[in-house]
Write a protein that holds these residues in place. Structure first.
Motif, PDB file in Angstrom:
ATOM      1  N   CYS A  51       0.856  -1.190   0.000  1.00  0.00           N
ATOM      2  CA  CYS A  51       0.000   0.000   0.000  1.00  0.00           C
ATOM      3  C   CYS A  51       0.889   1.236   0.000  1.00  0.00           C
ATOM      4  O   CYS A  51       2.035   1.201   0.421  1.00  0.00           O
ATOM      5  CB  CYS A  51      -0.916  -0.001   1.225  1.00  0.00           C
ATOM      6  N   CYS A  53       0.837   3.629   1.882  1.00  0.00           N
ATOM      7  CA  CYS A  53       1.209   4.087   3.225  1.00  0.00           C
ATOM      8  C   CYS A  53       2.400   3.322   3.788  1.00  0.00           C
ATOM      9  O   CYS A  53       2.902   3.643   4.859  1.00  0.00           O
ATOM     10  CB  CYS A  53       0.015   3.980   4.166  1.00  0.00           C
ATOM     11  N   CYS A  83      -6.432  -1.769   2.455  1.00  0.00           N
ATOM     12  CA  CYS A  83      -5.428  -1.621   3.500  1.00  0.00           C
ATOM     13  C   CYS A  83      -6.124  -1.221   4.801  1.00  0.00           C
ATOM     14  O   CYS A  83      -6.747  -0.155   4.851  1.00  0.00           O
ATOM     15  CB  CYS A  83      -4.408  -0.559   3.086  1.00  0.00           C
ATOM     16  N   CYS A  86      -4.609   2.201   6.581  1.00  0.00           N
ATOM     17  CA  CYS A  86      -4.970   3.574   6.177  1.00  0.00           C
ATOM     18  C   CYS A  86      -6.342   3.651   5.521  1.00  0.00           C
ATOM     19  O   CYS A  86      -6.822   4.740   5.218  1.00  0.00           O
ATOM     20  CB  CYS A  86      -3.908   4.149   5.251  1.00  0.00           C
TER      21      CYS A  86
HETATM   22 ZN   LIG Z   1      -2.360   1.822   3.519  1.00  0.00          ZN
END
Ligand SMILES: [Zn+2]
Length: 437
Positions: A51, A53, A83, A86
């Motif tokens: 992801c 993040c 995800c 996040c």
């Molecule tokens: Zn994420």
């Protein structure tokens, strides 16, 4: 149906038939394409992707969406990952297919951009229907053309920044005998908010327009039997935007670099007398010969002639014979300025006008050495950029009922220049390569 109809009427309506056959083939194609676009669920052990993040997104399920392709609407079914860190979801297959956040396939978006840069969006919609058998909305032609145009404009900005840092790879190749840079400004109609607080800033232009600055670069190798310059065929490229002179200068600098400015044996910058043009030339093209468009210079003299003899065309012409043919065209600018300064007028407005014009010729004297330029077989008129203002800008942006936003216009200008410069194929190819990487 076709055969039934033929039996009944005894004739074949070819147009109806070919369209029906195309529609049938499209439907068959869409079914085949839909099957290709059924992605399987990922096997156990491959159900995680990175992801943005920094955490991992986990496979949730297969999700489908309709996508309009060159053969009609298909269903794309592909894995969805989410995800939990996040909350961001993603479809990795969409990136690969270049259908991220759009309901149109790359093939259809290419058609939308092709028609959108050429004609008003509503006409583009009609063309898509007749030429490709695809029903799209006018708004979608506009959105897609603007999105791709804006992407092109952003990539150009990166190149411009590179050029300013002298970071561009030197374009290798043969020396170029003569390379020209020409520029001009032309107003296009904009929506109200784009002129707020700008009224009167552009003298002579009504408040509902903004100025597009357009530049072109072309080359010359030879001249004709009479010694008149010949532009190299297909050598013209354009670049432009609604932007400050400073930003435009950087844009034009990059275009000139791209076209081999460093390999040019002779470099020429041309424009009308507008001050921003020569400021820009001094900053970015200091080694170039500067030439004021002869026809603009003549027009300045005509204005004086009309002021002096408002209702006597004969006298206007007589005055022009002396001042244009014997002085301006012959490059005798000092004498022309002296002649203008010697004119006595009782009318303060006329006197002021003539004073301004004398200043104009004095300021541009070096750029008006026309006989010398002609001996070198150089162009003395900026006809190429003026034609560009018509074909690149006016014919697409100044049609009745059009009102542009600055951002919308700039996107379509970038797109249109990309097409006219024969660079759109390269853009699309780069895009494909970037997706594959
Ligand atoms: Zn994420």
């Amino acid at each position: 149906m076709i055969f039934q109809d033929r039996r009944k009427t005894g004739r074949l309506d070819l147009e109806a038939t070919e369209m029906a056959v195309r529609a049938t083939l499209h439907r068959a194609g869409a079914r085949a394409l839909s099957q290709l676009l059924q992605f399987p669920a990922p096997p156990d052990g491959q159900r995680r992707v990175a992801c943005r993040c920094g955490q991992q997104a986990h496979y949730r399920e297969l999700r489908s969406k309709p996508v309009l392709t060159a053969v009609g609407t298909v269903e794309v079914s592909r894995p969805y990952y989410w995800c939990s860190a996040c909350g961001l979801g993603q479809f990795p297959a969409d990136g690969e297919l270049d259908i991220e956040k759009t309901e149109f396939s790359p093939g259809v978006r290419r058609m939308q951009t092709l028609v959108g840069q050429a004609v008003p969006f509503e006409q583009g919609r009609e063309q898509m229907k007749v030429l490709a058998g695809l029903e799209v909305t006018t708004k979608s032609v506009e959105r897609t053309a603007e999105a791709i145009g804006s992407d092109i404009a952003q990539r150009e900005q990166k190149e411009i920044q590179k050029a300013l840092r002298c970071d561009l790879p030197g374009v290798a190749g043969q020396p170029i005998p003569i390379l020209y840079v020409q520029m001009d400004g032309t107003g296009i109609p904009v929506v109200k908010k784009e002129t707020a607080g700008r009224a009167g800033k552009l003298p002579g232009l009504p408040a509902h327009t903004r100025e597009v600055k357009l530049g072109c670069v072309f080359t010359q190798t030879t001249w004709d039997k009479q010694g008149y310059p010949l532009r190299d065929p297909d050598s013209t490229t354009y670049t432009g935007a609604i932007e400050t002179a400073e930003a435009f200068g950087q844009r034009l600098y990059r275009e000139a670099q791209e076209r081999g400015w460093n390999r040019a044996l002779q470099r020429v910058v041309m424009g009308d007398g507008a001050e921003w043009i020569w400021n820009l030339a001094a900053e970015h093209f200091p080694e170039a010969v500067q030439i004021v468009d002869l026809y603009h210079a003549r027009e300045h003299l005509w204005e004086v002639a009309r002021k002096l003899y408002p209702s006597d065309q004969g006298k206007q012409k007589g005055w022009m014979t002396v001042h244009q043919k014997r002085l301006l065209d012959k490059g005798k600018i000092k004498r022309l300025v002296r002649a203008l300064r010697a004119i006595k007028s009782g009318d303060p407005e006329v006197a002021a006008k003539i004073g301004n014009e004398a200043d104009y010729f004095e300021r541009n004297a070096e750029r008006m050495r026309y006989p010398q330029f002609r001996r070198q077989h150089l162009f003395v008129g900026s006809g190429v950029i003026e034609a560009g203002c018509k074909t690149v800008i006016a014919s697409r942006f100044k049609l009745s009922g059009m009102f542009w936003t600055v951002q919308g216009a700039n996107s379509i200008i970038a797109l249109r220049c990309s097409y006219l410069n024969a660079r759109f194929e390269d853009y699309w190819e780069e895009r494909r390569v970037a997706l594959a990487a």
